[in-house]
Design a protein around this motif. Structure first.
Motif, PDB file in Angstrom:
ATOM      1  N   UNK A   1      -8.244 -47.016  52.710  1.00  0.00           N
ATOM      2  CA  UNK A   1      -8.758 -46.254  51.572  1.00  0.00           C
ATOM      3  C   UNK A   1      -7.705 -45.941  50.525  1.00  0.00           C
ATOM      4  N   UNK A   2      -6.427 -45.858  50.946  1.00  0.00           N
ATOM      5  CA  UNK A   2      -5.380 -45.446  50.012  1.00  0.00           C
ATOM      6  C   UNK A   2      -4.028 -45.883  50.565  1.00  0.00           C
ATOM      7  N   UNK A   3      -3.148 -46.328  49.665  1.00  0.00           N
ATOM      8  CA  UNK A   3      -1.772 -46.662  50.040  1.00  0.00           C
ATOM      9  C   UNK A   3      -0.840 -45.657  49.379  1.00  0.00           C
ATOM     10  N   UNK A   4       0.001 -45.023  50.176  1.00  0.00           N
ATOM     11  CA  UNK A   4       1.029 -44.135  49.643  1.00  0.00           C
ATOM     12  C   UNK A   4       2.327 -44.922  49.572  1.00  0.00           C
ATOM     13  N   UNK A   5       2.795 -45.165  48.351  1.00  0.00           N
ATOM     14  CA  UNK A   5       4.078 -45.840  48.162  1.00  0.00           C
ATOM     15  C   UNK A   5       5.155 -44.768  48.118  1.00  0.00           C
ATOM     16  N   UNK A   6       5.972 -44.699  49.160  1.00  0.00           N
ATOM     17  CA  UNK A   6       6.962 -43.637  49.296  1.00  0.00           C
ATOM     18  C   UNK A   6       8.295 -44.091  48.701  1.00  0.00           C
ATOM     19  N   UNK A   7       8.790 -43.331  47.742  1.00  0.00           N
ATOM     20  CA  UNK A   7      10.073 -43.634  47.098  1.00  0.00           C
ATOM     21  C   UNK A   7      10.957 -42.397  47.157  1.00  0.00           C
ATOM     22  N   UNK A   8      12.245 -42.591  46.957  1.00  0.00           N
ATOM     23  CA  UNK A   8      13.228 -41.506  46.996  1.00  0.00           C
ATOM     24  C   UNK A   8      13.484 -41.028  45.562  1.00  0.00           C
ATOM     25  N   UNK A   9      13.070 -39.791  45.272  1.00  0.00           N
ATOM     26  CA  UNK A   9      13.168 -39.270  43.908  1.00  0.00           C
ATOM     27  C   UNK A   9      14.609 -39.167  43.425  1.00  0.00           C
ATOM     28  N   UNK A  10      15.558 -39.126  44.332  1.00  0.00           N
ATOM     29  CA  UNK A  10      16.964 -38.954  43.945  1.00  0.00           C
ATOM     30  C   UNK A  10      17.528 -40.186  43.244  1.00  0.00           C
ATOM     31  N   UNK A  11      16.934 -41.355  43.513  1.00  0.00           N
ATOM     32  CA  UNK A  11      17.507 -42.603  43.022  1.00  0.00           C
ATOM     33  C   UNK A  11      16.452 -43.437  42.300  1.00  0.00           C
ATOM     34  N   UNK A  12      16.859 -44.280  41.356  1.00  0.00           N
ATOM     35  CA  UNK A  12      15.912 -45.208  40.721  1.00  0.00           C
ATOM     36  C   UNK A  12      15.275 -46.094  41.789  1.00  0.00           C
ATOM     37  N   UNK A  13      14.067 -46.592  41.552  1.00  0.00           N
ATOM     38  CA  UNK A  13      13.403 -47.440  42.545  1.00  0.00           C
ATOM     39  C   UNK A  13      14.190 -48.720  42.807  1.00  0.00           C
ATOM     40  N   UNK A  14      14.143 -49.182  44.045  1.00  0.00           N
ATOM     41  CA  UNK A  14      14.810 -50.429  44.402  1.00  0.00           C
ATOM     42  C   UNK A  14      13.960 -51.617  43.966  1.00  0.00           C
ATOM     43  N   UNK A  15      14.528 -52.799  44.058  1.00  0.00           N
ATOM     44  CA  UNK A  15      13.769 -54.004  43.722  1.00  0.00           C
ATOM     45  C   UNK A  15      12.572 -54.156  44.652  1.00  0.00           C
ATOM     46  N   UNK A  16      12.726 -53.752  45.915  1.00  0.00           N
ATOM     47  CA  UNK A  16      11.604 -53.815  46.860  1.00  0.00           C
ATOM     48  C   UNK A  16      10.511 -52.806  46.511  1.00  0.00           C
ATOM     49  N   UNK A  17      10.913 -51.616  46.047  1.00  0.00           N
ATOM     50  CA  UNK A  17       9.935 -50.633  45.584  1.00  0.00           C
ATOM     51  C   UNK A  17       9.108 -51.215  44.432  1.00  0.00           C
ATOM     52  N   UNK A  18       9.807 -51.831  43.477  1.00  0.00           N
ATOM     53  CA  UNK A  18       9.127 -52.406  42.319  1.00  0.00           C
ATOM     54  C   UNK A  18       8.201 -53.537  42.732  1.00  0.00           C
ATOM     55  N   UNK A  19       8.659 -54.354  43.670  1.00  0.00           N
ATOM     56  CA  UNK A  19       7.845 -55.470  44.137  1.00  0.00           C
ATOM     57  C   UNK A  19       6.563 -54.971  44.813  1.00  0.00           C
ATOM     58  N   UNK A  20       6.698 -53.933  45.651  1.00  0.00           N
ATOM     59  CA  UNK A  20       5.521 -53.378  46.323  1.00  0.00           C
ATOM     60  C   UNK A  20       4.568 -52.747  45.319  1.00  0.00           C
ATOM     61  N   UNK A  21       5.105 -52.004  44.364  1.00  0.00           N
ATOM     62  CA  UNK A  21       4.264 -51.392  43.337  1.00  0.00           C
ATOM     63  C   UNK A  21       3.493 -52.461  42.566  1.00  0.00           C
ATOM     64  N   UNK A  22       4.191 -53.503  42.147  1.00  0.00           N
ATOM     65  CA  UNK A  22       3.547 -54.582  41.393  1.00  0.00           C
ATOM     66  C   UNK A  22       2.501 -55.296  42.235  1.00  0.00           C
ATOM     67  N   UNK A  23       2.781 -55.485  43.518  1.00  0.00           N
ATOM     68  CA  UNK A  23       1.845 -56.165  44.409  1.00  0.00           C
ATOM     69  C   UNK A  23       0.561 -55.355  44.555  1.00  0.00           C
ATOM     70  N   UNK A  24       0.700 -54.047  44.769  1.00  0.00           N
ATOM     71  CA  UNK A  24      -0.464 -53.178  44.915  1.00  0.00           C
ATOM     72  C   UNK A  24      -1.278 -53.134  43.625  1.00  0.00           C
ATOM     73  N   UNK A  25      -0.571 -53.113  42.493  1.00  0.00           N
ATOM     74  CA  UNK A  25      -1.251 -53.130  41.198  1.00  0.00           C
ATOM     75  C   UNK A  25      -2.005 -54.436  40.991  1.00  0.00           C
ATOM     76  N   UNK A  26      -1.360 -55.543  41.311  1.00  0.00           N
ATOM     77  CA  UNK A  26      -1.959 -56.861  41.102  1.00  0.00           C
ATOM     78  C   UNK A  26      -3.268 -57.000  41.873  1.00  0.00           C
TER      79      UNK A  26
END
Length: 222
Positions: free
Chosen positions: A108-133
């Motif tokens: 029903x829902x995917x929680x993409x967990x990221x660390x607010x202290x640091x900019x997103x990693x390349x893997x974070x961006x890839x997962x975000x883009x994949x879920x969006x796509x």
């Protein structure tokens, strides 16, 4: 959601081990050591149901946690992006997660967990883009906010949103497992997806909380 019972069910390695009771599932994706287990423990008011570890890459299966016997599951994915895990193992995890995300009807829902202290990693961006796509329902949960002074929250939130490509209508919640920041907002969002019928679309209004609002401080977790 009021959590009365929470229990670990299974560490699954494939569809034949996934629960077949058709309960709604909320998946947690994120890099190793980003705080997924701590988030689950805070959400269910338990200190160690979901085991936390100082060793990244420890979670190697899809860990299922059932909430209130007949309400829903949290599904904790293997952490991605940990260099000491072999390429073969990372590829195996990736295929398992991709198959789950693309084929699991009860998701029903995917929680993409990221660390607010640091900019997103390349893997974070890839997962975000994949879920969006693939147009999967998603919320970006930015953990470890308590590690940053409140005066800098908005700056870090802005950087995270900009670099991921979060739009104004996307769900985004700053979170802290230590002080409980974002817990009620996240449960409210989850309830909207879990409780909605198959033919209904939950409200996807931006779930970001005002980082300047005062938050109730809860007990520190282990």
């Amino acid at each position: 959601m009021k959590v009365n019972i929470a229990e670990f069910i299974i560490s699954a390695v494939g569809p034949d081990q996934y629960p077949d009771d058709a309960l709604p599932e909320v998946a947690l994706a994120g890099r190793s050591n980003v705080g997924k287990s701590s988030l689950i423990n805070r959400m269910i008011n338990r200190k160690n149901l979901a085991r936390t570890s100082s060793t990244p890459g420890k979670t190697q299966h899809m860990n299922y946690y059932r909430i209130n016997e007949d309400s829903m599951y949290f599904v904790d994915f293997p952490g991605y992006g940990y260099a000491k895990v072999s390429k073969t193992q990372r590829a195996t995890w990736g295929k398992m997660v991709e198959k789950y995300l693309s084929e699991r009807d009860t998701l029903k829902l995917v929680l993409l967990i990221v660390d607010l202290r640091h900019p997103p990693t390349s893997n974070d961006k890839m997962m975000f883009d994949w879920l969006k796509h693939y147009d999967l329902p998603m919320c970006v949960v930015a953990t470890k906010a308590d590690k940053i002074p409140k005066t800098r929250w908005q700056k870090h939130i802005k950087i995270m949103k900009q670099e991921l490509g979060v739009l104004s209508g996307d769900n985004f919640i700053p979170f802290s497992s230590e002080i409980g920041l974002g817990k009620e907002e996240l449960w409210g969002l989850i309830d909207g997806y879990v409780l909605s019928s198959e033919n209904e679309t939950p409200d996807t209004e931006d779930a970001e909380i005002d980082a300047n609002e005062s938050q109730q401080v809860g007990p520190t977790e282990a």
